[in-house]
Design a protein around this motif. Structure first.
Motif, PDB file in Angstrom:
ATOM      1  N   TYR A  24      37.531 -26.197  66.355  1.00 25.95           N
ATOM      2  CA  TYR A  24      36.267 -26.064  65.448  1.00 25.95           C
ATOM      3  C   TYR A  24      35.848 -27.346  64.836  1.00 25.95           C
ATOM      4  N   ILE A  27      28.296 -32.412  69.607  1.00 28.33           N
ATOM      5  CA  ILE A  27      29.521 -31.691  68.867  1.00 28.33           C
ATOM      6  C   ILE A  27      30.769 -32.774  69.470  1.00 28.33           C
ATOM      7  N   GLN A  28      30.763 -32.907  70.813  1.00 25.76           N
ATOM      8  CA  GLN A  28      32.004 -33.654  71.557  1.00 25.76           C
ATOM      9  C   GLN A  28      32.006 -34.993  70.791  1.00 25.76           C
ATOM     10  N   SER A  82      23.665 -30.581  69.691  1.00 25.38           N
ATOM     11  CA  SER A  82      23.931 -30.269  71.232  1.00 25.38           C
ATOM     12  C   SER A  82      25.402 -30.290  71.597  1.00 25.38           C
ATOM     13  N   PRO A  83      26.014 -29.516  72.460  1.00 30.10           N
ATOM     14  CA  PRO A  83      27.413 -29.816  72.683  1.00 30.10           C
ATOM     15  C   PRO A  83      27.793 -31.161  73.191  1.00 30.10           C
ATOM     16  N   GLU A 131      34.859 -27.003  72.070  1.00 32.95           N
ATOM     17  CA  GLU A 131      34.882 -26.631  73.712  1.00 32.95           C
ATOM     18  C   GLU A 131      33.371 -26.513  74.166  1.00 32.95           C
ATOM     19  N   THR A 132      33.147 -25.307  73.645  1.00 28.84           N
ATOM     20  CA  THR A 132      31.681 -24.905  74.117  1.00 28.84           C
ATOM     21  C   THR A 132      30.629 -25.679  73.758  1.00 28.84           C
ATOM     22  N   GLY A 133      30.859 -26.160  72.504  1.00 29.14           N
ATOM     23  CA  GLY A 133      29.752 -26.599  71.725  1.00 29.14           C
ATOM     24  C   GLY A 133      28.825 -25.657  71.225  1.00 29.14           C
ATOM     25  N   GLN A 134      29.253 -24.515  70.905  1.00 35.05           N
ATOM     26  CA  GLN A 134      28.347 -23.365  70.438  1.00 35.05           C
ATOM     27  C   GLN A 134      28.410 -23.126  69.114  1.00 35.05           C
ATOM     28  N   TYR A 191      31.047 -25.164  64.265  1.00 38.88           N
ATOM     29  CA  TYR A 191      30.652 -25.141  65.989  1.00 38.88           C
ATOM     30  C   TYR A 191      32.326 -24.886  66.501  1.00 38.88           C
ATOM     31  N   GLU A 192      32.060 -24.227  67.864  1.00 33.64           N
ATOM     32  CA  GLU A 192      33.292 -24.400  68.810  1.00 33.64           C
ATOM     33  C   GLU A 192      33.380 -25.584  69.631  1.00 33.64           C
TER      34      GLU A 192
END
Ligand code: ADP
Length: 469
Positions: free
Chosen positions: A149, A115-116, A111-112, A92-95, A89-90
């Motif tokens: 990441y 991820i955070q 979800s983003p 910052e974007t949670g992508q 995952y990235e």
């Protein structure tokens, strides 16, 4: 009321319970060891894969790729294994940038916000439930080209769960069948072990008073049951002896009473058959009175003996001057001895004292003197001697009478024993005197012995613990 459990059932229950507790305990311990071992193996495996994969991870145009040498079989196999469960995952974007086919199939998505969260706690482990079973994932931060990441690498926990499941399934069979087996085995074992007890019980139930000579079988194994049988047999032997004595006693009493009763009856019949003068009747009655006295004396002696042997008689503990007692009794019997033309003498050491029952001790000495006078013909001598020897007081009654045959010596202290019935017809004794003497001496913790030579005389020697003043 509930029927009490048999020993066999109790033993079986006890063994089965023990086995089930043991089996369950072992199963629990093994279960813990197995699951923690497998769990930590899996975790270690994931850690190895994560750190390995990080080494091969590159970012080209912001896209993650694994760069490795495809000609190196070891690397190929590792990448093949390690990339089954992974996601990148990235932060910052949670992508989600890239993932393995297995995770895609299982539709694991974060979800983003997740991820955070994970990024702030990374590195960490997370277990995810999916349709394909549980998956354990490790997340780690990776920085490249100024971007951050989050790399997830994991493995399916399905094999672990399957192993545990089949282990539990195995236990579900193993424990009950183990317990059942233990129950069957212990039922048979208990039955086998208790078989001799049942046999002993059966043998014991067949023993009755008329068959007291029977004994329980001894197997020769010298185990507890053999000991029990031996002790039981000893008890039987004692019972047999007691019953034999009782039988003999009864036979002796009947025998003893037959003669005086026959005499009484005969005299009465003769007196009734002929018309007699009052003088003749008087003579018959006087003779009968003598027989009655003999019977009364015998009954009294028997009663005393019975009371003594049943433990009803209490022996007093008083200081008794044996010397004075011997002196007094000699004087008392002097007229009886003179009437038989016997000399009766007494020579005693002064004040030989013992602790005991004056009444009983007097009866003992009187009995010995009475016998001596009874069994010594006219012109004979009877002598009493009292002496002290260390801690023991000795009283001897010696006569130069008819004596006692050798074969009779061991029996004269037995009830109803008279050494020679033809002689005893002359005397009025019933053979009970010396058994009372023996009993009383025993009660005083003393001993009595006899030496005798037929036609020469007898010597009775009684020893008692003395009081030394
Ligand atoms: P009894 O009432 O017949 O005297 P005891 O028990 O006193 O019974 O004695 C048992 C037997 O021992 C007597 O019948 C007699 O045969 C024998 N006995 C006891 N004392 C003497 C003795 N001083 N001399 C010879 N025989 C004796």
């Amino acid at each position: 009321m509930m029927k009490p459990l048999t020993l066999r059932t109790k033993l079986t229950l006890f063994y089965s319970l023990t086995v089930s507790i043991l089996l369950t305990g072992f199963a629990l311990i093994y279960y813990r060891v197995l699951t923690t071992g497998m769990d930590s193996d899996l975790t270690q495996d994931i850690l190895d894969r994560t750190s390995g994969l990080r080494g091969y991870l590159r970012f080209e145009d912001g896209q993650p790729v694994f760069v490795y040498d495809e000609n190196e079989p070891e690397e190929v196999t590792f990448i093949d294994q390690a990339t089954r469960y992974y996601q990148v995952y990235e932060i910052e974007t949670g992508q989600l940038l890239r993932e393995s086919g297995e995770l895609q199939n299982s539709q694991v998505r974060f979800s983003p916000a997740d991820i955070q969260n994970y990024a702030s706690t990374a590195p960490s482990f997370v277990d995810i439930h999916t349709d394909q079973g549980r998956i354990r994932l490790r997340n780690e931060l990776v920085s490249a080209n100024g971007s951050n990441y989050l790399l997830f690498v994991g493995a399916s926990m399905k094999p672990l769960e399957e192993t545990v499941d089949s282990f539990l399934e195995g236990l579900a069979w193993l424990i009950p069948s183990g317990v059942l087996l233990a129950a069957i085995a212990s039922w048979f074992m208990a039955g086998k072990a208790l078989e001799p007890v049942a046999a002993l019980g059966k043998a014991a139930s067949e023993i009755v008073v008329s068959r007291l000579d029977r004994r329980l079988p001894i197997q020769g194994t010298n185990d507890e049951l053999d000991q029990l049988a031996i002790q039981f047999n000893d008890t039987l032997a004692r019972l047999e002896k007691a019953v034999d004595e009782m039988k003999q006693f009864t036979a002796s009493i009947s025998h003893e009473w037959r003669t005086p009763l026959a005499v009484l009856r005969g005299e009465a019949e003769v007196a009734l058959m002929q018309t007699s003068s009052p003088e003749q009747y008087r003579r018959v009655l006087a003779s009968q009175l003598e027989e009655f006295e003999k019977l009364t004396r015998m009954i009294n002696q028997l009663l005393t003996l019975a009371r003594a042997e049943s433990g009803e008689v209490e022996i007093e503990q008083e200081t008794v001057d044996l010397s004075a007692m011997a002196q007094k009794l000699t004087e008392d019997l002097e007229p009886v001895a003179s009437s038989k033309n016997l000399t009766l003498s007494c020579n005693s050491a002064p004040s030989v004292t013992v602790c005991g029952d004056p009444g009983w001790l007097e009866r003992v000495v009187l009995n010995l003197l009475d016998n001596a006078i009874k069994f010594t013909p006219a012109g004979g001598h009877v002598n009493v001697r009292v002496s002290q020897n260390g801690h023991s007081a000795t009283l001897e009654v010696q006569d130069d009478g008819i004596g006692i045959p050798n074969e009779a010596l061991p029996h004269i202290f037995e009830r109803f024993y008279r050494s020679d019935p033809s002689r005893s017809d002359r005397s009025e004794g019933a053979g009970l005197g010396l058994s009372l003497v023996k009993w009383a001496v025993d009660q005083h913790h003393g001993s009595i012995e006899v030496e005798s030579t037929p036609n020469k005389g007898s010597r009775f020697r009684m020893k008692l613990p003395s009081i030394i003043s």
